[in-house]
Design a protein around this motif. Structure first.
Motif, PDB file in Angstrom:
ATOM      1  N   ARG A 161       0.852  -1.183   0.000  1.00 53.55           N
ATOM      2  CA  ARG A 161       0.000   0.000   0.000  1.00 53.55           C
ATOM      3  C   ARG A 161       0.890   1.235   0.000  1.00 53.55           C
ATOM      4  O   ARG A 161       1.634   1.462   0.954  1.00 53.55           O
ATOM      5  CB  ARG A 161      -0.914   0.012   1.217  1.00 53.55           C
ATOM      6  N   ASN A 162       0.841   1.991  -1.064  1.00 49.79           N
ATOM      7  CA  ASN A 162       1.612   3.236  -1.180  1.00 49.79           C
ATOM      8  C   ASN A 162       3.094   3.021  -0.905  1.00 49.79           C
ATOM      9  O   ASN A 162       3.745   3.793  -0.207  1.00 49.79           O
ATOM     10  CB  ASN A 162       1.056   4.291  -0.217  1.00 49.79           C
ATOM     11  N   GLY A 163       3.620   1.942  -1.442  1.00 49.55           N
ATOM     12  CA  GLY A 163       5.044   1.684  -1.311  1.00 49.55           C
ATOM     13  C   GLY A 163       5.457   1.042  -0.002  1.00 49.55           C
ATOM     14  O   GLY A 163       6.650   0.806   0.221  1.00 49.55           O
ATOM     15  N   SER A 164       4.519   0.746   0.886  1.00 55.74           N
ATOM     16  CA  SER A 164       4.830   0.107   2.165  1.00 55.74           C
ATOM     17  C   SER A 164       4.129  -1.243   2.247  1.00 55.74           C
ATOM     18  O   SER A 164       3.141  -1.495   1.552  1.00 55.74           O
ATOM     19  CB  SER A 164       4.382   0.992   3.335  1.00 55.74           C
ATOM     20  N   THR A 165       4.643  -2.097   3.104  1.00 52.98           N
ATOM     21  CA  THR A 165       4.015  -3.389   3.361  1.00 52.98           C
ATOM     22  C   THR A 165       3.219  -3.295   4.652  1.00 52.98           C
ATOM     23  O   THR A 165       3.778  -3.022   5.714  1.00 52.98           O
ATOM     24  CB  THR A 165       5.060  -4.508   3.476  1.00 52.98           C
ATOM     25  N   ILE A 166       1.917  -3.498   4.549  1.00 53.46           N
ATOM     26  CA  ILE A 166       1.023  -3.362   5.694  1.00 53.46           C
ATOM     27  C   ILE A 166       0.579  -4.749   6.152  1.00 53.46           C
ATOM     28  O   ILE A 166       0.069  -5.541   5.363  1.00 53.46           O
ATOM     29  CB  ILE A 166      -0.219  -2.517   5.348  1.00 53.46           C
ATOM     30  N   PHE A 167       0.818  -5.043   7.431  1.00 50.59           N
ATOM     31  CA  PHE A 167       0.361  -6.293   8.024  1.00 50.59           C
ATOM     32  C   PHE A 167      -0.876  -6.018   8.881  1.00 50.59           C
ATOM     33  O   PHE A 167      -0.970  -4.973   9.531  1.00 50.59           O
ATOM     34  CB  PHE A 167       1.449  -6.918   8.899  1.00 50.59           C
TER      35      PHE A 167
END
Length: 735
Positions: free
Chosen positions: A510-516
């Motif tokens: 999401r938007n260049g980040s990894t969301i857990f």
């Protein structure tokens, strides 16, 4: 239909009984390590089959030897009693049972239920180290199953020592089936194996990178180690329980979640059955073959002599001289019948009407027990109430259950019971609903009574064809318990329940980040009653509790408002974490490939629960194959130009159904994925404007894989001594 409930309550001491509430016969332990007083009871619904007795005896003989070796020659089976039902023909060679009954037995042989089918299981309402109620076997499994003796040892570990499986059950959440660590995905387990994900219904191999089928479980076909019995007892090379040295901590199986990452042997060594030198008590040439005694319920007959009867289409039994016809159906529950006597000279008619349940159906039975009938009050005293709701041996979940506790002062305390596998409820949907009463809810010394309210449509899980929905609305007595030495009202010292079902997904971009996304079931203010007032999160570099650092609720990595999570017990919750924003260390922004998260619930008085089970956050590729390295053949063509070096490669992989291990579809937009093993290669690099100089360098390669336009794009990153000749080379693997 009117239901009549009978409640039996004993005021006698149950200190000798070891299952919760003392409702079943205690298993005794000899000084030499032998287990005795083990009652195996056969259900009255099991057809007479004398060969079944021989099979039970043979299975326990092999189980005793396996148990002896698995426990390092500490314990074995000494004496077994088999209770035969009175529906079987009377046998003069069998003794008559005294107080032994099916309801007291610790091992039951009965028909399959809708949840487990013919698969053996142990009913375990308690937590880690607490004895279970009973083991259930079916005649079909005892006759045609595999590794029955080994299975008895595995289930006995559940029953007697309060251990739990190190794999996952079919009713577990899908994500519990995989462990995510160090950028690799593997099946939840203890030990090293070869196997594949298999659909338990169709038998087909699952591609877990493309589907989220809840019926897919990992099936090991061979073991690389000699443990663990709690994971793969059926494999011939598996002969041990996991120890402190061999245990896989952090894997999200029930043994780790409920026993706080302790291995089987760590739990076993804390019990009185172990840690004693049993060998000194053994006679010379003692036998591992258990002594088998067969007894029969009172009331068995040697033969039958019944008057012939007929049965009309309406299901009413009649004598041959009468007919019964449905005269008028007034309602769903009321029917009038007309009875005609064939012999007009005989005007005396004796009518007997017997109501029978629907074929293949049994009434829903409700029973309640407590973990202690006599409470010597202390400031931290609690009471746990267990309500069993079963239809035969099949659990009835999805009901609303409340316990009404009437105190010695007349005050009524209403407590909700849960069957969701959280807090004090060890197993979800097992038909055992658990409630707890905190110390500050007690109102004085004296007798307390319990009533249980049950409401809802219980749906027994299992295959869709076997599911049963029944409306149940009852109030039944739960007995009484006694409180003594009450010293007056106490301060609330009861914390929320420990969170045992903390789970992390596999991350999404999401938007260049990894969301857990973390998920869990909300605990209460007092154990599982009310709502928690705060959550504290911890981050660590391993699955232990030795290196925990507080992750503040307002930390930049936590994307969810924690205050929105303070809701009633039993609510399913979620929280999002930004992986790239996580930090661990001494404040120098140390980043890791894998972070471990735990959490603690806190009530409004500052009482904190124990640390939750850990979850690991790592960026892993859905194609990672960790348990089996497939045979791979690669052909490579290298083309050198003035500025670009490209390599086209075609990879062919061969695998078998028994070997292939795939992983779940929960993962997308992955960043890294080590494939099988790191490979040592000798590469020729093109250098300096068309002038080709071959340099032999031994390097390890990490394949970083991203899917683009239906193709797999790789970047080769050379690891080794840094030189001016180290470059990135892009390759395309054609589909």
């Amino acid at each position: 239909m009117n239901w009549v409930f009978f409640l039996y309550f004993s005021a006698m001491s149950v200190a000798s009984a070891s299952n919760i509430g003392g409702t079943r016969q205690d298993i005794l332990h000899n000084d030499d390590g032998g287990y005795r007083n083990i009652l195996v009871a056969i259900s009255r619904s099991v057809p007479e089959d004398l060969s079944l007795l021989n099979r039970i005896q043979g299975h326990f003989e092999s189980a005793s030897e396996f148990l002896f070796e698995a426990t390092e020659k500490q314990v074995y089976f000494s004496d077994i009693t088999i209770l035969v039902p009175n529906t079987w023909t009377l046998n003069s060679s069998w003794e008559v049972a005294e107080d032994e009954t099916f309801d007291k037995a610790r091992i039951l042989v009965g028909p399959a239920n809708r949840v487990w089918g013919d698969k053996p299981y142990t009913l375990q309402p308690g937590l880690c180290g607490v004895e279970g109620d009973y083991i259930h076997y079916t005649p079909e499994y005892l006759t045609n199953g595999t590794a029955q003796g080994r299975n008895i040892v595995k289930e006995f570990a559940h029953l007697k020592w309060g251990l739990f499986d190190e794999d996952v059950s079919i009713n577990e959440k899908v994500a519990f089936r995989l462990h995510n660590e160090n950028s690799e995905l593997s099946s939840t387990r203890c030990g090293e194996y070869i196997g594949s994900f298999v659909n338990k219904i169709t038998g087909e191999v699952c591609d877990m990178s493309k589907e989220k089928d809840p019926n897919c479980l990992y099936v090991p076909t061979a073991a690389k180690t000699d443990s663990s019995i709690l994971y793969a007892h059926h494999l011939p090379s598996v002969t041990k329980f996991c120890s402190k040295e061999t245990h896989y901590r952090g894997h999200p199986n029930r043994q780790n979640r409920l026993c706080e990452d302790r291995s089987a042997w760590e739990v076993m060594n804390s019990l009185p059955d172990f840690g004693v030198d049993h060998q000194k008590k053994r006679i010379e040439n003692f036998s591992l073959i258990p002594r088998i005694k067969i007894i029969q319920e009172i009331g068995a007959k040697s033969h039958t002599n019944q008057r012939p009867i007929t049965e009309n289409p309406n299901g009413l039994k009649t004598t041959p001289t009468t007919t019964v016809e449905e005269d008028e159906k007034k309602s769903e529950n009321e029917i009038e019948y007309k009875i005609t006597e064939k012999d007009a000279n005989d005007m005396n008619i004796l009518l007997s009407v017997t109501a029978k349940p629907v074929p293949n159906s049994q009434p829903i039975a409700i029973s309640t027990r407590v973990d202690s009938h006599d409470i010597d009050f202390k400031p931290n005293s609690t009471l746990t109430i267990y309500t069993n709701i079963f239809q035969g041996l099949t659990p009835v979940p999805n009901l609303t259950v409340h316990c009404l506790v009437n105190t010695s002062t007349g005050l009524e305390v209403k407590i909700k019971s849960f069957d969701d596998g959280t807090g004090l409820d060890s197993t979800p949907n097992d038909g055992v609903y658990t409630a707890s009463m905190a110390s500050h809810k007690f109102q004085g010394s004296g007798y307390y009574s319990i009533q249980v309210e049950v409401d809802g449509e219980g749906i027994a899980s299992g295959s869709r064809a076997n599911r049963v929905k029944r409306r149940t609305q009852r109030t039944v007595s739960g007995g009484v318990f006694i409180v003594s030495n009450f010293t007056g009202s106490v301060t609330d010292r009861t914390p929320p329940d420990r969170i045992t079902d903390l789970l992390a997904d596999f991350g999404s971009e999401r938007n260049g980040s990894t969301i857990f996304t973390l998920s869990w079931t909300a605990p209460g203010n007092d154990l599982n009653v009310g709502r928690a007032s705060n959550y504290t999160f911890y981050v660590s570099n391993d699955s232990s509790t030795s290196n925990l650092q507080v992750l503040p609720n307002n930390h930049k990595s936590i994307l969810t408002n924690v205050n929105s999570l303070l809701v009633d017990a039993g609510t399913n919750l979620e929280l999002e974490i930004d992986f790239e924003q996580l930090e661990f260390g001494d404040g120098s922004n140390v980043t890791l490939n894998t972070y471990y998260i735990r959490m603690v619930a806190e009530d409004d008085k500052g009482n904190q629960a124990e640390h939750s089970n850990p979850v690991s956050l790592t960026i892993a590729d859905p194609q990672t194959i960790n348990l089996w390295v497939p045979t791979t053949t690669t052909s490579t063509t290298t083309t050198t130009t003035e500025a670009i070096t490209t390599t086209e490669a075609t990879t062919t992989t061969t695998s078998s159904i028994d070997q292939l291990d795939t992983t779940p579809a929960d993962i997308s937009d992955v960043k890294t994925a080590p494939i099988s093993q790191q490979m040592l290669l000798i590469l020729g690099l093109g250098i300096s404007g068309g002038v080709v100089c071959l340099l032999l360098i031994a390097v390890f390669i990490i394949l970083i894989m991203k899917r683009k336009n239906g193709k797999m794009k790789y970047s080769l990153v050379f690891k080794g001594e840094k030189t001016d000749q180290t470059e990135n080379v892009n390759i395309i693997v054609l589909d």
